[in-house]
Scaffold this motif. Structure first.
Motif, short mmCIF file in Angstrom:
data_model
loop_
_atom_site.label_atom_id
_atom_site.label_comp_id
_atom_site.label_asym_id
_atom_site.label_seq_id
_atom_site.Cartn_x
_atom_site.Cartn_y
_atom_site.Cartn_z
N VAL A 83 0.84 -1.13 0.00
CA VAL A 83 0.20 -0.04 -0.10
C VAL A 83 0.89 0.95 0.10
O VAL A 83 1.60 1.58 0.98
N ALA A 84 1.01 2.03 -1.03
CA ALA A 84 1.87 3.01 -1.33
C ALA A 84 1.32 4.45 -1.65
O ALA A 84 0.49 4.55 -2.51
N ILE A 124 6.12 -8.24 -6.29
CA ILE A 124 4.85 -7.82 -5.42
C ILE A 124 3.73 -8.31 -6.06
O ILE A 124 3.33 -7.93 -7.08
N ARG A 125 2.78 -8.97 -5.07
CA ARG A 125 1.35 -9.55 -5.74
C ARG A 125 0.50 -8.73 -6.22
O ARG A 125 -0.32 -8.78 -7.07
N ARG A 126 0.29 -7.79 -5.08
CA ARG A 126 -0.84 -6.78 -5.32
C ARG A 126 -0.02 -5.38 -4.79
O ARG A 126 0.40 -5.25 -4.03
N ILE A 127 -0.54 -4.49 -5.30
CA ILE A 127 -0.08 -2.93 -5.28
C ILE A 127 -1.35 -1.97 -5.12
O ILE A 127 -2.16 -2.07 -5.92
N GLY A 137 -6.11 12.62 -5.40
CA GLY A 137 -7.48 13.02 -5.44
C GLY A 137 -8.06 12.73 -6.58
O GLY A 137 -7.51 11.78 -7.48
N ILE A 138 -9.07 13.48 -7.20
CA ILE A 138 -9.64 13.07 -8.48
C ILE A 138 -8.65 13.65 -9.56
O ILE A 138 -8.22 14.59 -9.54
N GLU A 139 -8.18 12.68 -10.45
CA GLU A 139 -6.87 13.07 -11.50
C GLU A 139 -7.25 11.95 -12.61
O GLU A 139 -7.85 10.88 -12.53
N ILE A 140 -6.57 12.23 -13.81
CA ILE A 140 -6.83 11.36 -14.79
C ILE A 140 -5.93 10.08 -14.28
O ILE A 140 -4.82 10.05 -13.61
N GLN A 141 -6.67 8.93 -14.45
CA GLN A 141 -6.12 7.53 -13.94
C GLN A 141 -4.75 7.26 -15.10
O GLN A 141 -5.14 7.22 -16.24
N ARG A 142 -3.80 6.60 -14.51
CA ARG A 142 -2.76 6.34 -15.32
C ARG A 142 -2.87 4.78 -15.71
O ARG A 142 -3.62 4.00 -14.90
N LYS A 143 -2.60 4.58 -16.70
CA LYS A 143 -2.57 2.85 -17.28
C LYS A 143 -1.53 2.10 -16.19
O LYS A 143 -0.53 2.44 -16.26
N TYR A 177 5.02 5.17 -6.08
CA TYR A 177 4.93 4.47 -6.84
C TYR A 177 5.69 4.52 -8.37
O TYR A 177 5.68 5.70 -8.74
N GLY A 178 6.51 3.65 -8.79
CA GLY A 178 7.36 3.84 -10.09
C GLY A 178 7.75 2.71 -10.65
O GLY A 178 7.41 1.34 -10.19
N GLU A 179 8.49 2.74 -11.60
CA GLU A 179 9.00 1.53 -12.24
C GLU A 179 9.96 0.64 -11.33
O GLU A 179 10.21 -0.59 -11.85
N TYR A 180 10.71 1.19 -10.57
CA TYR A 180 11.86 0.54 -9.74
C TYR A 180 10.71 -0.56 -8.96
O TYR A 180 11.49 -1.56 -8.68
#
Length: 345
Positions: free
Chosen positions: A57-58, A72-75, A81-87, A63-66
């Motif tokens: 839980v981060a 890690i099974r689940r992140i 807040g409300i923002e454009i969701q990243r893929k 959160y990043g490519e590293y």
């Protein structure tokens, strides 16, 4: 349910986590091995070593490519807040951070329940028990450390995870390292009274190259207060975590109370000697005092020539090493492949 899931919570905003901390502990400490990290410097060090985490839980800041370098099974990413969701990958879920924290806790609960169900459905992969090999010699300068280092190197080439640990006062195996590197003295203190982070600190002091070894200390072991008890603690921790199939102990040449107690932790004893009159006499004395040695499966390796250039035709060891022009030639001798196979059978 078996081994607990590993839950890591990573957020530098302690003021945000503080009101949730008691409830996190109450709801999840019985089901998970939980670690809460709020110090960015510690987080950087923590993720410097490969990690196996069931649920991370981060805060979005972390959160990043590293994270792809870790298992890690689940992140669960807490976005501001409300923002454009990243893929993001399928195992990553985003949730608004500043919702009522009960909703955050409920999401964590659902993820843990999913992971527990998966764990029940998938049979766990059992790690093999770690085999501890003690390399000892009653004869100084006969190639004991070379044998220990060569065995470790050949095991790694055979895809057998192996770790070399120097147990003699000066940790003489270090002469076979490419460059001088030393373990942190703080590790010596931790081995006296191991805690939750001790294994993590052990891993930080391991050199992982062609010869994987626990780095030697710059000071002699007695000067750091490292004796039999501390080395036994180290061996116990390595065996418990099972990340190495073999731990090779370079014991030393003195038959002391310390070396006896360390050898008792081994599964196999490799005795190294020379084919010289002096060495033969020391071996005979050792044989007359068998009660001082642990009752272990053992094999004997003998150099063909002694330091005095003599040979003792009456001595018949399990393996005989030829005369080598230099240490690198000795380390590359295929005989150590055969010994590695025999030892790990």
């Amino acid at each position: 349910m078996g081994k607990k899931l590993k839950l890591v919570i990573l957020d530098s905003d302690y003021e945000y986590l503080r009101p949730m901390e008691e409830e996190l502990i109450r709801r999840f400490s019985g089901r998970t091995q939980m670690q809460i990290i709020t110090d960015p410097a510690y987080a950087k060090v923590f993720f410097h070593t490969p990690r196996n985490i069931d649920l991370l839980v981060a805060d979005a800041h972390f959160y990043g490519e590293y994270l792809e370098e870790h298992s890690i099974r689940r992140i669960l990413v807490l976005i501001p807040g409300i923002e454009i969701q990243r893929k993001v990958p399928e195992h990553v879920t985003q949730i608004v951070k500043y919702l009522p924290y009960k909703e955050i806790l409920d999401m964590i609960e659902r993820k843990i329940t999913e992971l527990e169900k998966e764990k029940e459905e998938v049979a766990p992969v059992r790690k093999p028990d770690t085999k501890v090999i003690a390399v000892y010699s009653p004869v100084g300068g006969c190639g004991k450390s070379l044998v220990a280092a060569a065995l470790c190197r050949k095991m790694q080439r055979l895809d057998i995870p192996a770790l070399l640990v120097g147990c003699d006062s000066l940790q003489s195996f270090s002469v076979y390292m490419d460059k001088e590197e030393y373990a942190q003295e703080s590790l010596a203190e931790e081995l006296r009274d191991p805690g939750e982070d001790t294994y993590w600190n052990i891993l930080q002091n391991i050199k992982r190259e062609e010869l994987a070894c626990l780095l030697p200390f710059e000071k002699a072991l007695p000067a750091l207060g490292v004796g039999a008890r501390e080395m036994k603690n180290l061996i116990s921790i390595l065996k418990e975590n099972k990340d190495f199939d073999a731990v090779i102990l370079d014991i030393g040449s003195e038959l002391s109370e310390k070396s006896q107690k360390i050898m008792e932790e081994a599964d196999l004893l490799v005795v190294v000697t020379q084919s010289s009159r002096t060495a033969a006499r020391k071996i005979r004395r050792l044989q007359k005092n068998k009660t001082l040695m642990p009752n272990l499966e053992s094999c004997v390796i003998c150099n063909q020539y002694g330091a005095d250039g003599s040979k003792d035709p009456g001595w018949k060891p399990s393996e005989v090493l030829p005369e080598y022009p230099n240490g690198e030639s000795a380390m590359e001798d295929p005989i150590f492949y055969r010994l590695a196979f025999q030892i790990m059978e």
